[in-house]
Design an enzyme around this catalytic site. Structure first.
Site, PDB file in Angstrom:
ATOM      1  N   VAL A  98       0.858  -1.178   0.000  1.00 14.50           N
ATOM      2  CA  VAL A  98       0.000   0.000   0.000  1.00 14.50           C
ATOM      3  C   VAL A  98       0.894   1.229   0.000  1.00 14.50           C
ATOM      4  CG1 VAL A  98      -1.844   1.237   1.187  1.00 14.50           C
ATOM      5  CG2 VAL A  98      -1.728  -1.258   1.332  1.00 14.50           C
ATOM      6  N   CYS A  99       0.604   2.193  -0.861  1.00 17.60           N
ATOM      7  CA  CYS A  99       1.299   3.479  -0.853  1.00 17.60           C
ATOM      8  C   CYS A  99       2.813   3.284  -1.014  1.00 17.60           C
ATOM      9  CB  CYS A  99       0.940   4.210   0.450  1.00 17.60           C
ATOM     10  SG  CYS A  99       1.383   5.952   0.499  1.00 17.60           S
ATOM     11  N   THR A 100       3.617   3.906  -0.143  1.00 16.41           N
ATOM     12  CA  THR A 100       5.075   3.826  -0.245  1.00 16.41           C
ATOM     13  C   THR A 100       5.618   2.473   0.189  1.00 16.41           C
ATOM     14  OG1 THR A 100       5.123   4.912   1.911  1.00 16.41           O
ATOM     15  CG2 THR A 100       5.525   6.300  -0.014  1.00 16.41           C
TER      16      THR A 100
ATOM     17  N   THR B  85       2.764   3.543  -6.835  1.00 19.59           N
ATOM     18  CA  THR B  85       2.856   3.974  -5.444  1.00 19.59           C
ATOM     19  C   THR B  85       2.152   5.319  -5.330  1.00 19.59           C
ATOM     20  OG1 THR B  85       4.369   4.329  -3.570  1.00 19.59           O
ATOM     21  CG2 THR B  85       5.100   5.136  -5.719  1.00 19.59           C
TER      22      THR B  85
END
Length: 323
Positions: A100-102, A120
């Site tokens: 998830v995300c970074t 990302t």
């Protein structure tokens, strides 16, 4: 019941964990465990403590899914080398790895994204592209699945990813039921470009190109033909195209188009001007051209963009004053 492990650490973004876990738990199809480096609780990015069920090193054998949440970009607390080494080991044994995300940058550091497509948070796409050239970055995607590895965009995109995992594992009917209960889109309209302004474009070290990028941003409606831009940088049109691809990751035309769309987004969100007027001011020509360009670049229409992001004209309902 599929075994899913969330690899948490100090500084992890709370919603990166809570959003997907709420979806996965709500489906009833997963045994969810939280694992930290030492098995102790961790501190999230907002200071809320988060418990752990076990240490990452205690995971033995294979697991179904390893989920890696992110840290707050650009400079939130990141886990160290010991965590990354364990990710590499556990990820190699997992049937599926997701971030998830970074968290995608953590997967990349652990070597789990080499040769794969990934996404990302829009604010970290340039870093992912520059630091890990073996990763093909898709900056507009909400989530990307490449073989056994899935990556998602920023923060709330973890919810979209979790719904996709539920659909893959347990079918569309259950995923749809969970989405309805959570009051979220089963498939979010548009990509993450609608949320960023120049966020996915890396900085360039070429002084002439940098001045050109600034000029395009300052006056999107100006004549930004390939010939005019090449003359400004004092290079050939072919060389300018090579510079853009190498330094920006887009063609000159794609960059101009994106900047014009983003300028139009700002006006849609902050003014009451009509679409035709905004199209002319931003170099997009007519309202119909602007509509087609929005659909191509953002996946949504100008009207939908205005409705989605403009400040609400309706104040919060407050109790009537009594006399």
């Amino acid at each position: 019941m599929k075994d899913l492990v969330v690899a948490v650490y100090d500084g992890v973004v709370l919603l990166d964990v809570a959003g997907p876990v709420q979806i996965l738990h709500g489906s009833g199809g997963y045994r969810i465990r939280h694992a930290s480096l030492d098995g102790r609780p961790v501190r999230t990015d907002v200071g809320v403590p988060l418990g752990a069920d076990l240490a990452l090193g205690e995971l033995s054998g294979s697991i179904d899914t390893l989920l890696v949440p992110g840290y707050a970009p650009p400079d939130g607390d990141r886990p160290g080398e010991a965590y990354l080494n364990l990710l590499q080991d556990i990820g190699a044994r997992a049937r599926r790895v997701a971030s998830v995300c970074t968290g995608a940058l953590l997967l990349a550091e652990a070597g789990l994204l080499d040769g794969r497509r990934a996404t990302t948070h829009w604010a970290a796409c340039a870093e992912l592209r520059s630091r890990f050239p073996r990763v093909t970055v898709e900056p507009d995607a909400i989530f990307v699945r490449d073989g056994p590895v899935a990556t998602s965009a920023g923060v709330s995109a973890g919810i979209d990813l979790a719904l996709a995992l539920v659909e893959e594992d347990h079918g569309p009917d259950l995923a749809r039921a969970v989405a309805k209960y959570m009051v979220v889109f089963l498939q979010r309209p548009g990509g993450q470009s609608q949320f960023s302004v120049r966020g996915t474009v890396p900085a360039t070290r070429h002084p002439g190109l940098r001045r050109l990028l600034d000029a395009i941003t300052a006056d999107p409606a100006a004549e930004h033909t390939l010939a005019a831009m090449a003359a400004q940088v004092v290079v050939s049109e072919r060389h300018l195209t090579r510079l853009f691809r190498r330094e920006v990751g887009l063609t000159p035309g794609q960059y101009v188009e994106r900047i014009r769309v983003e300028a139009a987004q700002v006006l849609l969100e902050t003014t009451a001007d009509g679409v035709a007027s905004i199209a002319r001011r931003c170099g997009l020509g007519s309202d119909e051209t602007m509509r087609r360009t929005f659909l191509k670049v953002l996946g949504i229409t100008p009207t939908a963009c205005r409705q989605r992001f403009r400040t609400s004209s309706h104040p919060f309902i407050t109790p009537k004053e009594t006399t």
